[in-house]
Design a protein around this motif. Structure first.
Motif, PDB file in Angstrom:
ATOM      1  N   LYS A  71      95.131 -21.225 -19.381  1.00  0.00           N
ATOM      2  CA  LYS A  71      96.133 -21.603 -20.394  1.00  0.00           C
ATOM      3  C   LYS A  71      97.238 -20.570 -20.469  1.00  0.00           C
ATOM      4  CE  LYS A  71      93.650 -24.529 -23.586  1.00  0.00           C
ATOM      5  NZ  LYS A  71      92.314 -24.002 -23.892  1.00  0.00           N
ATOM      6  N   ARG A  91      84.695 -15.440 -23.975  1.00  0.00           N
ATOM      7  CA  ARG A  91      84.492 -16.732 -24.642  1.00  0.00           C
ATOM      8  C   ARG A  91      83.145 -17.333 -24.261  1.00  0.00           C
ATOM      9  NH1 ARG A  91      88.594 -20.637 -23.861  1.00  0.00           N
ATOM     10  NH2 ARG A  91      87.415 -21.948 -25.278  1.00  0.00           N
ATOM     11  N   ASP A  98      92.601 -16.803 -16.870  1.00  0.00           N
ATOM     12  CA  ASP A  98      92.773 -17.638 -18.051  1.00  0.00           C
ATOM     13  C   ASP A  98      93.877 -18.646 -17.740  1.00  0.00           C
ATOM     14  OD1 ASP A  98      93.444 -18.800 -20.458  1.00  0.00           O
ATOM     15  OD2 ASP A  98      93.028 -16.975 -21.582  1.00  0.00           O
ATOM     16  N   ASN A 152      87.677 -15.180 -20.172  1.00  0.00           N
ATOM     17  CA  ASN A 152      86.705 -16.255 -19.993  1.00  0.00           C
ATOM     18  C   ASN A 152      85.290 -15.781 -20.258  1.00  0.00           C
ATOM     19  OD1 ASN A 152      88.605 -18.173 -19.247  1.00  0.00           O
ATOM     20  ND2 ASN A 152      88.589 -17.466 -17.130  1.00  0.00           N
ATOM     21  N   ARG A 162      81.863 -28.123 -20.214  1.00  0.00           N
ATOM     22  CA  ARG A 162      83.197 -27.516 -20.289  1.00  0.00           C
ATOM     23  C   ARG A 162      84.169 -28.245 -19.381  1.00  0.00           C
ATOM     24  NH1 ARG A 162      83.491 -24.916 -24.812  1.00  0.00           N
ATOM     25  NH2 ARG A 162      85.629 -24.370 -24.320  1.00  0.00           N
ATOM     26  N   TYR A 217      86.655 -30.627 -21.578  1.00  0.00           N
ATOM     27  CA  TYR A 217      87.875 -29.884 -21.862  1.00  0.00           C
ATOM     28  C   TYR A 217      88.652 -29.507 -20.608  1.00  0.00           C
ATOM     29  CZ  TYR A 217      85.319 -29.101 -26.202  1.00  0.00           C
ATOM     30  OH  TYR A 217      84.599 -29.263 -27.352  1.00  0.00           O
ATOM     31  N   SER A 218      88.147 -29.841 -19.430  1.00  0.00           N
ATOM     32  CA  SER A 218      88.737 -29.377 -18.173  1.00  0.00           C
ATOM     33  C   SER A 218      88.847 -27.857 -18.184  1.00  0.00           C
ATOM     34  CB  SER A 218      90.137 -29.986 -18.001  1.00  0.00           C
ATOM     35  OG  SER A 218      90.147 -30.859 -16.918  1.00  0.00           O
ATOM     36  N   ASP A 219      87.899 -27.212 -18.841  1.00  0.00           N
ATOM     37  CA  ASP A 219      87.959 -25.766 -19.007  1.00  0.00           C
ATOM     38  C   ASP A 219      87.278 -25.088 -17.840  1.00  0.00           C
ATOM     39  OD1 ASP A 219      86.895 -23.521 -21.709  1.00  0.00           O
ATOM     40  OD2 ASP A 219      87.990 -23.182 -19.837  1.00  0.00           O
ATOM     41  N   TYR A 220      87.989 -24.989 -16.708  1.00  0.00           N
ATOM     42  CA  TYR A 220      87.390 -24.385 -15.520  1.00  0.00           C
ATOM     43  C   TYR A 220      87.167 -22.894 -15.712  1.00  0.00           C
ATOM     44  CZ  TYR A 220      87.949 -28.681 -12.937  1.00  0.00           C
ATOM     45  OH  TYR A 220      87.836 -29.970 -12.511  1.00  0.00           O
ATOM     46  N   GLU A 247      85.501 -26.622 -31.454  1.00  0.00           N
ATOM     47  CA  GLU A 247      85.370 -25.245 -30.995  1.00  0.00           C
ATOM     48  C   GLU A 247      84.575 -24.412 -31.989  1.00  0.00           C
ATOM     49  OE1 GLU A 247      87.326 -23.137 -28.506  1.00  0.00           O
ATOM     50  OE2 GLU A 247      87.340 -24.983 -27.334  1.00  0.00           O
TER      51      GLU A 247
END
Lengths: 292, 287, 383
Positions: free
Chosen positions: B48, B59, B46, B56, B248, B252-255, C375
């Protein structure tokens, strides 16, 4: 592709069957069904292509018209205007594809040669290893490569994109060249060696020329893979490097079907060209050895 | 099927094969194994909060469970259809008796092989839409009414496009393998009165199982990896998880979640590979 | 072999010749623009040539990164990567990002203050010139335009267009699949519709737009999201901003949210039937500006300032932004109005009058609310 056609011989059974009448009817029905299925396949394949061609010469196509409302080539001028970058994208795509072929073939020839040798230890493992990039979804790899490349300053450069494409092409390169070298067999090499040639000479003068049709076939496939490649270029190349698939994608999502279709046609041309050419290089014996 | 057995030579060093393989191995190691390992590993991180864990995945499941089912279903269905159709076409090419039909079919089936996937996506987007050429042609032939015309731009469009694009490759492999088989067995069976379907099913297919499996697995993975087609054809939800992965990262740059989804698709491929290896081990250890 | 060799030779020659023509020794002003393709075309076809004529020896290179947060995010990443690498001169001179990402970039120290140094700075009077979704961006930005979303409809298929979200829901219930939007992905017109829905049914719209940010104000969102999920069963999903317009054109849908500027541009280009109309529905739908900004370590700073001064001059705003591309001006409308004929100016307000705009034009939510909204949508509505 001459699979089996030359070795097929008409048998006497067919002639005797058509003489008997209930069998004649059923074979007529069978023939009709077969023809219908082939026509259906042809429609499925050429229907979308026709649709594409129609859109390239459309000016406007409203609902509920079944065909374009007005025809014209004005979108061609729009696509090819210098500011649009279509020519640059085309140049990028071709340059990247050629570099990818060069890199892949250079790396694959020695690897394929080594893998064609039966006595190679862990041979099966190596073959499987080279299959691996095809065995996993490329996108997971691509989005992480982009992050890694950022650190090296390779993101958004031609080199970065070529590297990503070369990986995709390597699988085909290695497998097809390995099959090509295997199809050459050991007799010609043994003969050359017996005549006193060094291993390197035997390779350059005997193996390579004999395997060259297969190698050229693999080069063509790698070229097509590179020209066609989307997700790797999307993560690594965009937005600085623009290739035809990326242009096509943004034109398509912008809803501009005319521009998208013209770009698609541009992309189709090298592929179709190579389709007519590759036929000469892919022989049955090479194909049968892929994967063994 | 032969490979080369070079005569042993004192001038050929033992390390030569390793040296020949090294560049290729390096490419695969740095550009594939390492990023893939990163992907699988970072699926558990994670970013963040800076901790390791299942966050992850939870989610990803929370947001995209429907898409995961959808993806699996579409890919499985497409692969099954490809298998059936490839056997049919390759079978006809090998056993067909009408020379002209065989020649036409051989010329015909390989066209999609040379059409880039992005182009196929664009073509299908206009062809299969509610007012696309397919419905227009059907309306022109009075087969359907305008009100009945539906858009196929959902899972059906995806399956159609994937089968359309991957079928020639699978057929190519199968037909090539069939052509390399010994014809005498087929001739013998036919002379004994066996129908062509029976020859196909009981004589050809058993020998071709490895090739069929290879082609199906390659198709399975190829379809699972495609990003452009679902982005262009499948507008809303549900969609394939490749689109979600790109979304993603891009938005959001949500790797973390993207890698978790990548892990899940790798697991799906792992399932396919497991079938292959099981088959290979049964055949005697030859992958 | 001869055929293949000649094909190869031709291919290499073509590739190299393209490069020969493109590489030049001019100064290159690099402009990276988010948003739809029409924004990139604006620089390539209109602004760029004017600037190049005024400044010989300069070439304007425009790169598009795509619409929505995804596109502007690429700009953020690019600048952040160069900052992390410690470069002294960055390779981007002018950027055109959306509000959300501009706010993030100002907070991350990636942009430079410049508005005080350009002559057209005095025309930046709108609230959006100072605040971007709750982040103070004063002096960092000049608005390029102000855009607005509205519901486009086909008058032949929709005799009595709905005037509010409530009426829209009733209409959709009676006419399933005739309304289309792109959800959250692929374009901001869909996002705008969702935001409009939340303003109508989620409660506390003013707080969501202006702050302060507190989770308590999101209390009504779950119910609104559940209703939206039901509503979605009766809509057609489109691929994006252009997708909605395209499906309207092809008659596959009868109504959908669109950007007003894209609507008028498509009509002018013949990609949309001339009889289509717009309606801005109550209680309101959002609009947004895109900003001109300069990265803090841009290479060609003076040229960048000149470029932005040109882009925000009343003449260019009048002829380019309003007349040619159908956006609402980013600078003081009075300065722009005097540059246009009455007819041209009024064309902007054919379906959506200034009175409508005054009542129903809303901004997007405050940045933290916006993130939460997206979200929640992905978690609750999409799945």
């Amino acid at each position: 592709m001459s699979f089996g056609a030359a070795r097929f011989s008409a048998s006497p059974r067919a002639a005797s069957r058509s003489a008997a009448s209930p069998l004649a009817v059923s074979s007529f029905a069978a023939a009709a069904l077969r023809n219908a299925l082939i026509v259906l396949l042809a429609l499925c394949i050429f229907g979308p292509l026709t649709n594409l061609l129609l859109w390239t010469v459309t000016e406007a196509w409203y609902f509920p018209a079944k065909l374009p409302v007005s025809w014209g080539f004005s979108y061609w001028t729009r696509v090819f205007r210098p500011e649009a970058g279509a020519m640059l994208a085309l140049g990028n795509s071709v340059l990247i594809a050629l570099s990818t072929v060069a890199l892949s073939t250079l790396v694959a020839i020695p690897a394929g040669y080594a893998l064609a040798q039966r006595g190679l230890p862990l041979r099966s493992l190596f073959l499987l290893l080279f299959l691996l990039p095809q065995a996993f979804p490329a996108i997971a790899v691509h989005l992480n490569i982009a992050r890694i490349f950022y650190g090296f300053g390779l993101n958004g450069t031609i080199t970065g994109v070529v590297l990503v494409h070369a990986l995709q092409g390597l699988v085909f390169s290695v497998w097809i060249t390995s099959a090509a070298f295997a199809a050459v067999g050991s007799e010609p090499i043994e003969a050359a060696r017996n005549l006193g040639a060094s291993p390197l000479r035997a390779f350059c003068d005997v193996s390579l020329p004999l395997a060259s049709p297969g190698i050229i076939a693999s080069a063509i496939f790698v070229f097509l893979i590179s020209i066609d490649e989307f997700s790797g270029t999307f993560f690594v190349g965009a937005p600085e490097i623009s290739t035809l698939p990326l242009q096509l994608y943004s034109a398509a999502t912008e809803g501009n079907y005319q521009i998208a279709s013209i770009t698609a046609l541009l992309l189709l041309l090298p592929s179709i060209l190579f389709m007519f050419v590759v036929e000469r290089f892919l022989r049955a014996d090479v194909l049968a050895k892929i994967g063994t | 099927m032969t490979t080369i057995t070079l005569p042993a030579s004192p001038r050929r060093p033992d390390w030569l094969p390793a040296l020949l393989l090294l560049p290729a191995l390096l490419v695969v190691a740095t550009l594939f194994v390492y990023p893939l390992a990163c992907s699988l590993l970072y699926a558990f991180r994670d970013e963040k909060l800076g901790v390791w864990g299942w966050g992850n995945f939870l989610r990803a499941w929370d947001l995209y469970a429907r898409d995961i089912y959808f993806t699996f279903g579409v890919v499985l269905l497409s692969t099954a259809l490809i298998g059936v159709l490839a056997i049919a076409i390759a079978g006809y090419l090998t056993l067909g008796e009408n020379r002209r039909a065989v020649a036409v079919l051989r010329w015909l089936y390989r066209w999609p092989l040379f059409i880039p996937v992005v182009v196929a996506g664009q073509m299908m987007r206009t062809f299969l839409a509610k007012n696309g050429l397919m419905n227009n042609a059907l309306m022109a032939l009075d087969l359907i009414e305008p009100l009945q015309a539906i858009s196929f731009l959902d899972w059906r469009g995806l399956v159609f496009t994937f089968v359309w694009k991957q079928l020639p490759f699978a057929t190519l492999l199968l037909a090539g393998a069939m052509a390399a088989l010994d014809r005498s067995m087929i001739e013998a069976a036919r002379n004994l009165g066996a129908g062509r379907l029976r020859v196909l099913w009981q004589i050809l297919m058993p020998q071709l199982r490895p090739t069929l499996l290879v082609s199906l697995i390659l198709s399975f993975v190829a379809i699972l990896s495609v990003l452009s087609v679902p982005m262009m054809i499948n507008a809303g939800s549900p969609t394939m998880i490749t689109v979600d992965m790109a979304w993603r990262v891009a938005s959001y740059s949500d790797y973390g979640v993207a890698n978790a989804l990548g892990f899940i698709s790798c697991a799906m491929c792992g399932l396919a590979a497991w079938f292959y290896l099981r088959q290979g081990l049964r055949e005697g250890g030859r992958p | 072999m001869k055929l293949e060799r000649s094909i190869l030779g031709l291919a290499v020659g073509a590739a190299l010749s393209v490069y020969a023509t493109v590489s030049q020794a001019d100064t290159v002003l690099t402009v990276i623009s988010g948003g739809s393709q029409n924004m990139v075309d604006y620089v390539t076809d209109y602004l760029g040539p004017i600037f190049e004529k005024q400044n010989p020896g300069v070439k304007v290179k425009a790169i598009g990164v795509g619409p929505d947060d995804a596109g502007s995010q690429k700009i953020v990443e690019k600048l952040q990567a160069q900052k992390n690498a410690g470069k002294n001169e960055w390779d981007v001179d002018v950027i055109v990002p959306n509000q959300q990402k501009t706010g993030e970039m100002v907070k991350a120290g990636l942009l430079m203050k410049y508005r005080h140094a350009i002559p057209t700075g005095k025309f930046a009077v709108s609230p959006a010139s100072k605040m971007a979704l709750g982040v103070n961006v004063d002096d960092y930005v000049m608005p390029m335009f102000q855009s607005q979303t509205a519901i486009a409809y086909n008058p032949t298929l929709v005799k009595n267009p709905p005037a509010s979200f409530d009426e829209l829901r009733q209409w959709v219930a009676k006419n399933p699949k005739a309304f289309g939007y792109n959800g959250l992905k692929g374009g901001m017109s869909g996002v705008a519709f969702v935001v409009g829905w939340m303003y109508a049914y989620g409660g506390s719209p003013d707080t969501v737009q202006q702050g302060p940010y507190a989770a308590a104000h999101e209390a009504g969102w779950d119910k609104a999201m559940a209703e939206l999920k039901q509503f979605n069963q009766q809509v057609t999903f489109t691929p994006g901003n252009a997708g909605t317009l395209d499906m309207l054109n092809r008659g596959e849908i009868a109504m959908g949210p669109v950007w007003v500027d894209m609507f008028y541009t498509w009509k002018a280009e013949g990609r949309l039937p001339p009889n289509m109309k717009l309606k801005l529905i109550a209680p309101g739908m959002p609009g947004q500006p895109y900003y001109y900004a300069i990265p803090s370590k841009a290479k060609n700073v003076e040229l960048a300032k000149k470029f932005i001064a040109l882009a925000t001059s009343p003449q260019v705003q009048a002829n380019g932004i309003v007349k040619r591309f159908n956006w609402y001006p980013g600078i003081d409308p009075n300065a722009v109005k005097s540059e246009l004929s009455g007819k041209d100016w009024n064309e902007l307000f054919t379906d959506v009058t200034p009175a409508d705009l005054a009542k129903y034009a809303k901004p997007f939510p405050l940045a933290p609310y916006f993130t939460d909204l997206r979200e929640r949508y992905e978690a609750k509505v999409q799945d």
